[in-house]
Design a protein around this motif. Sequence first.
Motif, PDB file in Angstrom:
ATOM      1  N   PHE A   1     -69.938 -18.520 -52.482  1.00  0.00           N
ATOM      2  CA  PHE A   1     -71.384 -18.252 -52.556  1.00  0.00           C
ATOM      3  C   PHE A   1     -71.789 -17.475 -53.807  1.00  0.00           C
ATOM      4  CE2 PHE A   1     -70.849 -18.854 -47.910  1.00  0.00           C
ATOM      5  CZ  PHE A   1     -71.788 -19.857 -47.738  1.00  0.00           C
ATOM      6  N   TYR A   2     -70.836 -16.742 -54.396  1.00  0.00           N
ATOM      7  CA  TYR A   2     -71.171 -15.882 -55.544  1.00  0.00           C
ATOM      8  C   TYR A   2     -70.154 -16.120 -56.660  1.00  0.00           C
ATOM      9  CZ  TYR A   2     -73.140 -13.613 -51.370  1.00  0.00           C
ATOM     10  OH  TYR A   2     -73.772 -13.358 -50.174  1.00  0.00           O
ATOM     11  N   PRO A   3     -70.080 -17.357 -57.173  1.00  0.00           N
ATOM     12  CA  PRO A   3     -69.008 -17.670 -58.137  1.00  0.00           C
ATOM     13  C   PRO A   3     -69.098 -16.848 -59.422  1.00  0.00           C
ATOM     14  CG  PRO A   3     -70.602 -19.461 -57.988  1.00  0.00           C
ATOM     15  CD  PRO A   3     -70.924 -18.517 -56.881  1.00  0.00           C
ATOM     16  N   ASP A   4     -70.255 -16.295 -59.719  1.00  0.00           N
ATOM     17  CA  ASP A   4     -70.403 -15.527 -60.957  1.00  0.00           C
ATOM     18  C   ASP A   4     -70.225 -14.025 -60.750  1.00  0.00           C
ATOM     19  OD1 ASP A   4     -71.006 -17.925 -62.238  1.00  0.00           O
ATOM     20  OD2 ASP A   4     -73.156 -17.716 -61.812  1.00  0.00           O
ATOM     21  N   LYS A   5     -69.937 -13.623 -59.525  1.00  0.00           N
ATOM     22  CA  LYS A   5     -69.840 -12.184 -59.233  1.00  0.00           C
ATOM     23  C   LYS A   5     -68.392 -11.820 -58.903  1.00  0.00           C
ATOM     24  CE  LYS A   5     -74.550 -11.174 -57.737  1.00  0.00           C
ATOM     25  NZ  LYS A   5     -75.274 -12.449 -57.729  1.00  0.00           N
ATOM     26  N   PRO A   6     -68.062 -10.547 -59.004  1.00  0.00           N
ATOM     27  CA  PRO A   6     -66.687 -10.139 -58.677  1.00  0.00           C
ATOM     28  C   PRO A   6     -66.351 -10.458 -57.220  1.00  0.00           C
ATOM     29  CG  PRO A   6     -67.895  -8.346 -59.756  1.00  0.00           C
ATOM     30  CD  PRO A   6     -68.895  -9.413 -59.443  1.00  0.00           C
ATOM     31  N   VAL A   7     -65.113 -10.903 -57.008  1.00  0.00           N
ATOM     32  CA  VAL A   7     -64.662 -11.200 -55.644  1.00  0.00           C
ATOM     33  C   VAL A   7     -64.368  -9.883 -54.925  1.00  0.00           C
ATOM     34  CG1 VAL A   7     -62.780 -12.198 -54.284  1.00  0.00           C
ATOM     35  CG2 VAL A   7     -63.795 -13.488 -56.179  1.00  0.00           C
ATOM     36  N   HIS A   8     -64.767  -9.810 -53.667  1.00  0.00           N
ATOM     37  CA  HIS A   8     -64.511  -8.634 -52.825  1.00  0.00           C
ATOM     38  C   HIS A   8     -63.830  -9.127 -51.549  1.00  0.00           C
ATOM     39  CE1 HIS A   8     -65.487  -5.155 -50.209  1.00  0.00           C
ATOM     40  NE2 HIS A   8     -65.587  -4.463 -51.312  1.00  0.00           N
ATOM     41  N   ARG A   9     -63.000  -8.292 -50.943  1.00  0.00           N
ATOM     42  CA  ARG A   9     -62.329  -8.752 -49.712  1.00  0.00           C
ATOM     43  C   ARG A   9     -63.296  -8.853 -48.542  1.00  0.00           C
ATOM     44  NH1 ARG A   9     -58.566  -3.694 -47.654  1.00  0.00           N
ATOM     45  NH2 ARG A   9     -60.242  -2.227 -47.212  1.00  0.00           N
ATOM     46  N   GLY A  10     -64.448  -8.218 -48.679  1.00  0.00           N
ATOM     47  CA  GLY A  10     -65.523  -8.408 -47.716  1.00  0.00           C
ATOM     48  C   GLY A  10     -65.250  -7.781 -46.364  1.00  0.00           C
ATOM     49  N   CYS A  11     -66.164  -8.034 -45.448  1.00  0.00           N
ATOM     50  CA  CYS A  11     -66.002  -7.528 -44.086  1.00  0.00           C
ATOM     51  C   CYS A  11     -64.714  -8.040 -43.463  1.00  0.00           C
ATOM     52  CB  CYS A  11     -67.192  -7.943 -43.219  1.00  0.00           C
ATOM     53  SG  CYS A  11     -68.721  -7.058 -43.592  1.00  0.00           S
ATOM     54  N   PHE A  12     -64.346  -9.283 -43.808  1.00  0.00           N
ATOM     55  CA  PHE A  12     -63.113  -9.839 -43.237  1.00  0.00           C
ATOM     56  C   PHE A  12     -61.905  -9.000 -43.637  1.00  0.00           C
ATOM     57  CE2 PHE A  12     -59.475 -12.678 -43.034  1.00  0.00           C
ATOM     58  CZ  PHE A  12     -59.639 -13.260 -41.794  1.00  0.00           C
ATOM     59  N   GLY A  13     -61.780  -8.730 -44.931  1.00  0.00           N
ATOM     60  CA  GLY A  13     -60.652  -7.923 -45.388  1.00  0.00           C
ATOM     61  C   GLY A  13     -60.704  -6.504 -44.849  1.00  0.00           C
ATOM     62  N   ASN A  14     -61.904  -5.939 -44.778  1.00  0.00           N
ATOM     63  CA  ASN A  14     -62.041  -4.583 -44.239  1.00  0.00           C
ATOM     64  C   ASN A  14     -61.667  -4.531 -42.758  1.00  0.00           C
ATOM     65  OD1 ASN A  14     -62.897  -3.361 -46.657  1.00  0.00           O
ATOM     66  ND2 ASN A  14     -65.027  -3.966 -46.300  1.00  0.00           N
ATOM     67  N   LEU A  15     -62.098  -5.554 -42.014  1.00  0.00           N
ATOM     68  CA  LEU A  15     -61.748  -5.596 -40.589  1.00  0.00           C
ATOM     69  C   LEU A  15     -60.253  -5.816 -40.401  1.00  0.00           C
ATOM     70  CD1 LEU A  15     -64.803  -7.689 -39.377  1.00  0.00           C
ATOM     71  CD2 LEU A  15     -64.272  -5.351 -38.637  1.00  0.00           C
ATOM     72  N   ALA A  16     -59.676  -6.715 -41.205  1.00  0.00           N
ATOM     73  CA  ALA A  16     -58.241  -6.997 -41.073  1.00  0.00           C
ATOM     74  C   ALA A  16     -57.431  -5.724 -41.299  1.00  0.00           C
ATOM     75  CB  ALA A  16     -57.831  -8.099 -42.041  1.00  0.00           C
ATOM     76  N   GLU A  17     -57.794  -4.940 -42.323  1.00  0.00           N
ATOM     77  CA  GLU A  17     -57.040  -3.711 -42.579  1.00  0.00           C
ATOM     78  C   GLU A  17     -57.241  -2.698 -41.454  1.00  0.00           C
ATOM     79  OE1 GLU A  17     -56.843  -1.957 -46.573  1.00  0.00           O
ATOM     80  OE2 GLU A  17     -57.462  -0.070 -45.657  1.00  0.00           O
ATOM     81  N   ALA A  18     -58.484  -2.560 -40.999  1.00  0.00           N
ATOM     82  CA  ALA A  18     -58.766  -1.560 -39.965  1.00  0.00           C
ATOM     83  C   ALA A  18     -58.113  -1.911 -38.632  1.00  0.00           C
ATOM     84  CB  ALA A  18     -60.284  -1.409 -39.789  1.00  0.00           C
ATOM     85  N   LEU A  19     -57.985  -3.217 -38.355  1.00  0.00           N
ATOM     86  CA  LEU A  19     -57.465  -3.651 -37.055  1.00  0.00           C
ATOM     87  C   LEU A  19     -55.949  -3.800 -37.040  1.00  0.00           C
ATOM     88  CD1 LEU A  19     -60.278  -6.223 -36.269  1.00  0.00           C
ATOM     89  CD2 LEU A  19     -59.802  -4.154 -34.941  1.00  0.00           C
ATOM     90  N   ALA A  20     -55.334  -3.850 -38.213  1.00  0.00           N
ATOM     91  CA  ALA A  20     -53.881  -4.052 -38.269  1.00  0.00           C
ATOM     92  C   ALA A  20     -53.120  -3.010 -37.442  1.00  0.00           C
ATOM     93  CB  ALA A  20     -53.407  -4.069 -39.715  1.00  0.00           C
TER      94      ALA A  20
END
Lengths: 197, 197
Positions: free
Chosen positions: B102-121
Amino acid sequence: MNNVQRIEPRSGVAFGLRKGEILRVIDPLGGQVSDMLAFAEVDTRECLSNGRTFDYEETIRLTTGNRLWSNRSNPMLEIVEDSSGSHDFLLTPCSEATFRHFYPDKPVHRGCFGNLAEALAPFGIAADAIPVAFNIFMNVPVDAEGNLRVLPPATQAGDFIRMRALDDLVIGLTACSAYDSCGGSFKPIDYAVEAGR
Amino acid sequence: MNNVQRIEPRSGVAFGLRKGEILRVIDPLGGQVSDMLAFAEVDTRECLSNGRTFDYEETIRLTTGNRLWSNRSNPMLEIVEDSSGSHDFLLTPCSEATFRHFYPDKPVHRGCFGNLAEALAPFGIAADAIPVAFNIFMNVPVDAEGNLRVLPPATQAGDFIRMRALDDLVIGLTACSAYDSCGGSFKPIDYAVEAGR
């Protein structure tokens, strides 16, 4: 059509589908629903995701040209032909619990959920890993307030959908067991696998 | 309010919520989204299911009085108060893949998915087991053709939702990282756990 297989009323099957092959799902009598699941054969923790599909396709109404996406953001299937244009990707497969909830006066059936769980068990897929199914031919209008209804399918005898596999997949497929989704009738579903080109 | 915790912009947390306790999620500045997940503490294979929720609540627009259901057909949370009335349960948490899409011109971020994955691990919950989140305050209109859009949240500073836990739960909760869902701003989210009565 060669190689047409029949799924008897209120039952389900699972089978492998190779990348490039096309799965044709047919409503032979009209007015029936088929719940479909897809898992990546190489790692069945990757599976269909209604949410990822709504994200990338930007619609909840999926038909020719739309793709069905996985929880890992990979496209799994592309709809290449669709004579009905009416499918649902909001609702979960009917189950013992949904029978008790929606049809308290009728016999409980294990439903599409139970049929899918049994069919997918040989592939190492547990019941808890069954996501929202792509409910082929299911007629679920959503009104302006967001309220949904389950109406009888609008399909005629012979209506079909064709989907190209974009990966090697394990497919789960049913002839639906619930009263509302098939207008109170229990009918078979036919399917065929066409070679890719 | 006592015990208000802050989730910093573009981050996420996970914590236990006891049966009967009430989780209050607050948009302190207005215009922000919080993705929420819930898992049964006793067996985290049981988790929120948008499809089961749409089945039982018969709406895609969830607010006060609605319950959020699990993949095992158990109600997990009940919305007991809701000052905004606008939430989404169709779309998945933003991720590296959705940023690239959705944002090919913007920096990639791990997003809510990555934040949730780390918090739930630490709770033994794998990234592949993250389902569609209940996206608090997210503004996703669906038109008559089924097409959806992601608009800035309509929340004002201080808008909140309160949800009663109907089981002992593990909750994942974020301050959203995506551009569209929060109108291009990245803001915090506040939350508090209130004792049950």
